[in-house]
Design a protein around this motif. Sequence first.
Motif, PDB file in Angstrom:
ATOM      1  N   MET A   1       0.842  -1.200   0.000  1.00 33.72           N
ATOM      2  CA  MET A   1       0.000   0.000   0.000  1.00 33.72           C
ATOM      3  C   MET A   1       0.874   1.246   0.000  1.00 33.72           C
ATOM      4  SD  MET A   1      -2.898  -1.146   2.790  1.00 33.72           S
ATOM      5  CE  MET A   1      -3.571   0.513   2.911  1.00 33.72           C
ATOM      6  N   PRO A   2       0.757   2.075  -1.007  1.00 35.88           N
ATOM      7  CA  PRO A   2       1.528   3.322  -1.015  1.00 35.88           C
ATOM      8  C   PRO A   2       1.101   4.256   0.113  1.00 35.88           C
ATOM      9  CG  PRO A   2       0.775   2.760  -3.223  1.00 35.88           C
ATOM     10  CD  PRO A   2       0.065   1.839  -2.281  1.00 35.88           C
ATOM     11  N   ILE A   3       1.980   5.172   0.411  1.00 31.70           N
ATOM     12  CA  ILE A   3       1.714   6.196   1.420  1.00 31.70           C
ATOM     13  C   ILE A   3       1.634   7.554   0.729  1.00 31.70           C
ATOM     14  CG2 ILE A   3       2.699   7.458   3.381  1.00 31.70           C
ATOM     15  CD1 ILE A   3       3.879   4.839   4.357  1.00 31.70           C
ATOM     16  N   VAL A   4       0.606   8.323   1.069  1.00 32.41           N
ATOM     17  CA  VAL A   4       0.474   9.674   0.516  1.00 32.41           C
ATOM     18  C   VAL A   4       0.662  10.692   1.639  1.00 32.41           C
ATOM     19  CG1 VAL A   4      -2.072   9.545   0.710  1.00 32.41           C
ATOM     20  CG2 VAL A   4      -1.016  11.313  -0.709  1.00 32.41           C
ATOM     21  N   LEU A   5       1.505  11.683   1.368  1.00 33.71           N
ATOM     22  CA  LEU A   5       1.698  12.812   2.275  1.00 33.71           C
ATOM     23  C   LEU A   5       0.808  13.949   1.789  1.00 33.71           C
ATOM     24  CD1 LEU A   5       5.617  12.819   2.453  1.00 33.71           C
ATOM     25  CD2 LEU A   5       4.005  11.500   3.841  1.00 33.71           C
ATOM     26  N   LEU A   6      -0.109  14.372   2.610  1.00 32.16           N
ATOM     27  CA  LEU A   6      -1.042  15.444   2.259  1.00 32.16           C
ATOM     28  C   LEU A   6      -0.524  16.751   2.851  1.00 32.16           C
ATOM     29  CD1 LEU A   6      -4.292  13.454   3.124  1.00 32.16           C
ATOM     30  CD2 LEU A   6      -3.386  13.873   0.828  1.00 32.16           C
ATOM     31  N   LEU A   7       0.004  17.596   1.990  1.00 26.25           N
ATOM     32  CA  LEU A   7       0.588  18.875   2.419  1.00 26.25           C
ATOM     33  C   LEU A   7      -0.335  20.019   2.028  1.00 26.25           C
ATOM     34  CD1 LEU A   7       2.907  20.737   3.424  1.00 26.25           C
ATOM     35  CD2 LEU A   7       3.969  20.455   1.157  1.00 26.25           C
ATOM     36  N   ARG A   8      -0.805  20.746   3.017  1.00 23.61           N
ATOM     37  CA  ARG A   8      -1.580  21.957   2.700  1.00 23.61           C
ATOM     38  C   ARG A   8      -0.602  23.073   2.339  1.00 23.61           C
ATOM     39  NH1 ARG A   8      -5.554  25.745   6.530  1.00 23.61           N
ATOM     40  NH2 ARG A   8      -6.071  27.209   4.843  1.00 23.61           N
ATOM     41  N   HIS A   9      -1.006  23.950   1.429  1.00 25.90           N
ATOM     42  CA  HIS A   9      -0.149  25.072   1.057  1.00 25.90           C
ATOM     43  C   HIS A   9       0.127  25.963   2.266  1.00 25.90           C
ATOM     44  CE1 HIS A   9      -3.433  28.020   1.298  1.00 25.90           C
ATOM     45  NE2 HIS A   9      -4.204  27.134   0.665  1.00 25.90           N
ATOM     46  N   GLY A  10       1.226  26.707   2.208  1.00 22.25           N
ATOM     47  CA  GLY A  10       1.555  27.653   3.257  1.00 22.25           C
ATOM     48  C   GLY A  10       0.587  28.829   3.281  1.00 22.25           C
ATOM     49  N   ARG A  11       0.754  29.684   4.278  1.00 22.01           N
ATOM     50  CA  ARG A  11      -0.170  30.813   4.416  1.00 22.01           C
ATOM     51  C   ARG A  11      -0.111  31.697   3.181  1.00 22.01           C
ATOM     52  NH1 ARG A  11      -0.031  35.443   9.120  1.00 22.01           N
ATOM     53  NH2 ARG A  11       1.351  36.468   7.607  1.00 22.01           N
ATOM     54  N   SER A  12      -1.293  32.056   2.684  1.00 16.24           N
ATOM     55  CA  SER A  12      -1.392  32.884   1.481  1.00 16.24           C
ATOM     56  C   SER A  12      -1.763  34.316   1.848  1.00 16.24           C
ATOM     57  CB  SER A  12      -2.453  32.310   0.542  1.00 16.24           C
ATOM     58  OG  SER A  12      -3.752  32.501   1.080  1.00 16.24           O
ATOM     59  N   THR A  13      -1.707  35.175   0.859  1.00 16.53           N
ATOM     60  CA  THR A  13      -2.123  36.566   1.077  1.00 16.53           C
ATOM     61  C   THR A  13      -3.601  36.623   1.437  1.00 16.53           C
ATOM     62  OG1 THR A  13      -2.475  36.749  -1.324  1.00 16.53           O
ATOM     63  CG2 THR A  13      -0.372  37.545  -0.445  1.00 16.53           C
ATOM     64  N   VAL A  29      -0.045  18.251  -2.748  1.00 14.15           N
ATOM     65  CA  VAL A  29      -0.164  19.604  -2.197  1.00 14.15           C
ATOM     66  C   VAL A  29      -1.514  20.165  -2.615  1.00 14.15           C
ATOM     67  CG1 VAL A  29       0.866  21.881  -2.010  1.00 14.15           C
ATOM     68  CG2 VAL A  29       2.334  19.900  -2.406  1.00 14.15           C
ATOM     69  N   SER A  30      -2.355  20.420  -1.634  1.00 14.48           N
ATOM     70  CA  SER A  30      -3.709  20.885  -1.941  1.00 14.48           C
ATOM     71  C   SER A  30      -4.154  21.901  -0.886  1.00 14.48           C
ATOM     72  CB  SER A  30      -4.664  19.679  -2.016  1.00 14.48           C
ATOM     73  OG  SER A  30      -5.945  20.058  -2.485  1.00 14.48           O
ATOM     74  N   HIS A  31      -5.446  21.945  -0.630  1.00 17.32           N
ATOM     75  CA  HIS A  31      -6.065  22.996   0.177  1.00 17.32           C
ATOM     76  C   HIS A  31      -6.745  22.404   1.417  1.00 17.32           C
ATOM     77  CE1 HIS A  31      -5.600  25.640  -3.407  1.00 17.32           C
ATOM     78  NE2 HIS A  31      -5.806  24.496  -4.038  1.00 17.32           N
ATOM     79  N   GLY A  32      -7.128  23.287   2.324  1.00 15.55           N
ATOM     80  CA  GLY A  32      -7.683  22.850   3.600  1.00 15.55           C
ATOM     81  C   GLY A  32      -8.887  21.935   3.491  1.00 15.55           C
ATOM     82  N   ASP A  33      -9.964  22.414   2.877  1.00  9.78           N
ATOM     83  CA  ASP A  33     -11.182  21.605   2.795  1.00  9.78           C
ATOM     84  C   ASP A  33     -10.987  20.335   1.972  1.00  9.78           C
ATOM     85  OD1 ASP A  33     -12.655  23.211   4.468  1.00  9.78           O
ATOM     86  OD2 ASP A  33     -13.776  24.222   2.883  1.00  9.78           O
ATOM     87  N   PRO A  34     -10.326  20.385   0.818  1.00 11.18           N
ATOM     88  CA  PRO A  34     -10.082  19.145   0.078  1.00 11.18           C
ATOM     89  C   PRO A  34      -9.283  18.114   0.866  1.00 11.18           C
ATOM     90  CG  PRO A  34      -9.869  20.997  -1.410  1.00 11.18           C
ATOM     91  CD  PRO A  34     -10.008  21.568  -0.016  1.00 11.18           C
ATOM     92  N   ILE A  35      -8.258  18.537   1.589  1.00 12.04           N
ATOM     93  CA  ILE A  35      -7.483  17.589   2.390  1.00 12.04           C
ATOM     94  C   ILE A  35      -8.330  17.035   3.523  1.00 12.04           C
ATOM     95  CG2 ILE A  35      -5.531  17.360   3.983  1.00 12.04           C
ATOM     96  CD1 ILE A  35      -3.968  19.251   2.162  1.00 12.04           C
ATOM     97  N   LYS A  36      -9.130  17.878   4.149  1.00 13.27           N
ATOM     98  CA  LYS A  36     -10.018  17.406   5.207  1.00 13.27           C
ATOM     99  C   LYS A  36     -11.010  16.381   4.673  1.00 13.27           C
ATOM    100  CE  LYS A  36     -11.869  20.696   7.698  1.00 13.27           C
ATOM    101  NZ  LYS A  36     -12.427  22.031   8.033  1.00 13.27           N
ATOM    102  N   ALA A  37     -11.470  16.572   3.450  1.00 14.82           N
ATOM    103  CA  ALA A  37     -12.404  15.616   2.847  1.00 14.82           C
ATOM    104  C   ALA A  37     -11.732  14.264   2.627  1.00 14.82           C
ATOM    105  CB  ALA A  37     -12.941  16.165   1.526  1.00 14.82           C
TER     106      ALA A  37
END
Length: 237
Positions: free
Chosen positions: A1-13, A161-169
């Motif tokens: 089973m592969p492992i996925v690292l879910l990284l949210r982007h850093g703080r944006s403007t 590398v994605s966004h808050g709500d998509p990663i939470k989903a």
Amino acid sequence: MPIVLLLRHGRSTSNAAGTLAGRTLGIHLDDTGRSQAMAAGERLRGCRLDLAVSSPMERCQETLDLALDSAALDVPRLVDDQVTECDYGQWSGRELSELVNEPLWQQVQQTPSRVTFPDGESMQQMARRMVDAVTVTNARVAEEVTAKASSEAGEGVWMLVSHGDPIKAVLSHALGQSLDDFQRIVVDPASVSIVRWPARGDQVPPMVLAMNTTAGALTSRLGGQDPQLGGGLGSQG
């Protein structure tokens, strides 16, 4: 089973300004976000990644570039439209302090599975496309690792590398919980969550190994014991 690292982007403007960016173009990392992305890269040093995938939004691609450069990793990269931010429609670009007064806001917090944003997409649509995208890419990684036919290939590790709500989903799905519970999950800017995702044909569910981590070398978290996390990550037992 592969492992996925879910990284949210850093703080944006947009994060700093207190607005809901959505898919608005021209939203970049601020200075704090750039530092966060580089710090995430430092955590990746020594990791073996088979693939790095990013949302097409600028803030995610900037986070990926800075993280991989900081980690000194030369990894195949892919931009995937299916892992982009939720389409918030008419809510995009508005101040969060205004949105909390919208009648729909409480539904977003309590029963997001029933929410469709005005002129945007539903939370259910966002969750389905994210899980489908992770499943498809994970299968690709699994196939490539199998094709290497090498004991050194391991089980495959890739980063999204994605966004808050998509990663939470994605995490909500991996935990086997209803989308209506996904607001119980916190995903901070530049945090890393770790999921062992089943390849096609595996008769096992996803396994959440870590959530919302912002410190510590990821090599230990992927391959052995980490006293900050507790438990061993190198075993499926």
